[in-house]
Design a protein around this motif. Structure first.
Motif, PDB file in Angstrom:
ATOM      1  N   THR A 170       0.861  -1.261   0.007  1.00 40.11           N
ATOM      2  CA  THR A 170      -0.082   0.073  -0.023  1.00 40.11           C
ATOM      3  C   THR A 170       0.942   1.298  -0.168  1.00 40.11           C
ATOM      4  O   THR A 170       0.541   2.393  -0.654  1.00 40.11           O
ATOM      5  N   GLU A 171       1.960   1.082   0.690  1.00 39.86           N
ATOM      6  CA  GLU A 171       2.766   2.347   0.840  1.00 39.86           C
ATOM      7  C   GLU A 171       3.658   2.737  -0.589  1.00 39.86           C
ATOM      8  O   GLU A 171       3.677   3.589  -0.976  1.00 39.86           O
ATOM      9  N   ARG A 172       4.025   1.706  -0.929  1.00 37.72           N
ATOM     10  CA  ARG A 172       4.621   1.760  -2.124  1.00 37.72           C
ATOM     11  C   ARG A 172       3.866   2.281  -3.395  1.00 37.72           C
ATOM     12  O   ARG A 172       4.439   3.266  -4.083  1.00 37.72           O
ATOM     13  N   GLU A 173       2.577   1.741  -3.667  1.00 39.03           N
ATOM     14  CA  GLU A 173       1.715   2.395  -4.528  1.00 39.03           C
ATOM     15  C   GLU A 173       1.279   3.688  -4.232  1.00 39.03           C
ATOM     16  O   GLU A 173       1.470   4.869  -5.173  1.00 39.03           O
ATOM     17  N   TRP A 174       1.357   4.044  -3.212  1.00 40.59           N
ATOM     18  CA  TRP A 174       1.192   5.546  -2.635  1.00 40.59           C
ATOM     19  C   TRP A 174       2.384   6.434  -3.284  1.00 40.59           C
ATOM     20  O   TRP A 174       2.142   7.506  -3.767  1.00 40.59           O
ATOM     21  N   ALA A 175       3.530   6.090  -2.894  1.00 41.45           N
ATOM     22  CA  ALA A 175       4.815   6.734  -2.756  1.00 41.45           C
ATOM     23  C   ALA A 175       5.164   6.745  -4.315  1.00 41.45           C
ATOM     24  O   ALA A 175       5.486   7.757  -4.735  1.00 41.45           O
ATOM     25  N   MET A 176       5.005   5.707  -5.003  1.00 39.99           N
ATOM     26  CA  MET A 176       5.950   5.595  -6.360  1.00 39.99           C
ATOM     27  C   MET A 176       4.767   5.536  -7.645  1.00 39.99           C
ATOM     28  O   MET A 176       5.197   5.802  -8.653  1.00 39.99           O
TER      29      MET A 176
END
Length: 318
Positions: A170-176
């Motif tokens: 979830t964090e990677r999708e949001w950040a990248m």
């Protein structure tokens, strides 16, 4: 000609200022109904222990009310950009590689001008790579595990090229892949390096609804602390001195957890992605603290207490 970006920033500043003043006088109250609804699933069964080391860091004294909404005593508290190294029999990894060499130009310069004075650490702040080099007994790192993808939790990766990163999906999708990148060189720190994604696919642990057992032995369990960012996590670690929870920025200081007080409106409104969800996570931490010590990344004194606990020598019984 009007500048919509500048207008939005000014509107946000005005809103944050009003929120800070209001919160100082009338801080957001505890949601007693939600607090009573939280269930405690208990601690995991750990088959082994790990060692958690707080890297040396220089503190910054800040007004308590600028960190913890509506709290003025003590008058000031110490904050810092602390990174932690976890040693497991299968791997050694760094949690929140926080600060890079020349961070002023590589990260802080990319932040909105209004935020820079509030988040700029002291000139004496120790880069993560320097802190690692000072700990001569630490093994080489196998990977990094940020609790979330804000600049002051991944900036240190800029000095650790090719080090793999474990990051919540979830964090990677949001950040990248989101339309707006988190500011401060976050994508610069994560791009062109191996990123291993994980999901919170495990059962409730303590007061947290989802988890992920990193090594499958209960010694390092990642728990859901969403709100500050969509994929924020904490690390529940089983050490020789008991359980410890590294809480990232779900709270900036243990006073927030003890009193269930959200971050002050400035800069809290700029940094909490979902203010309401962050507040609910704070309630979960408040209940969990009865069973485990909680160490927010920026609470310098909590990091010192962790270091003291990990180095204390147990006296033989007489």
């Amino acid at each position: 000609m009007s500048d919509p970006v500048r207008k939005t920033t000014l509107m946000q500043c005005c809103g944050a200022a009003v929120s800070s003043v209001h919160g100082a006088v009338r801080p957001r109250p505890i949601d007693e109904r939600f607090l009573r609804s939280i269930t405690d699933a208990g601690l995991p069964h750990a088959k082994r222990t790990v060692t958690v080391t707080a890297l040396p860091q220089f503190p910054r004294s800040a007004p308590t009310a600028a960190i913890v909404e509506g709290v003025f005593t003590p008058r000031r508290v110490n904050s810092s950009l602390t990174s932690f190294v976890v040693q497991h029999s299968q791997a050694t990894f760094i949690v929140d590689p926080s600060f890079c060499i020349d961070a002023e130009h590589r990260a802080i310069a990319q932040l909105p001008a209004v935020l820079r004075p509030a988040v700029r650490p002291p000139a004496e702040t120790i880069p993560t790579i320097t802190g690692l080099q000072s700990e001569l007994d630490l093994p080489a790192l196998d990977f990094a595990l940020p609790t979330h993808a804000h600049w002051d939790h991944v900036c240190g990766l800029l000095d650790l090229p090719d080090l793999p990163v474990h990051l919540h999906t979830t964090e990677r999708e949001w950040a990248m892949t989101g339309p707006v990148a988190p500011v401060g060189g976050v994508r610069d720190a994560l791009v062109d390096r191996p990123v291993l994604e994980y999901d919170l696919d495990g059962p409730p642990i303590l007061t947290f609804t989802r988890s992920h057992d990193l090594f499958g032995d209960g010694s390092v369990v990642l728990v859901d602390l969403a709100g500050h960012t969509p994929g924020s996590i904490g690390l529940l670690t089983h050490t020789e001195h008991g359980w410890k929870l590294l809480a990232g920025d779900a709270a900036w200081h243990t006073l927030q957890i003890e009193r269930v007080r959200q971050k002050a409106g400035f800069p809290g409104l700029f940094v909490d992605e979902n203010r309401d969800l962050t507040f609910k996570t704070l309630h979960r931490l408040h209940l969990a603290q009865r069973l485990v010590p909680i160490i927010p990344t920026h609470d310098h004194d909590a990091a010192l207490r962790l270091a003291a606990a990990e180095t204390e020598v147990t006296e033989p019984l007489r």
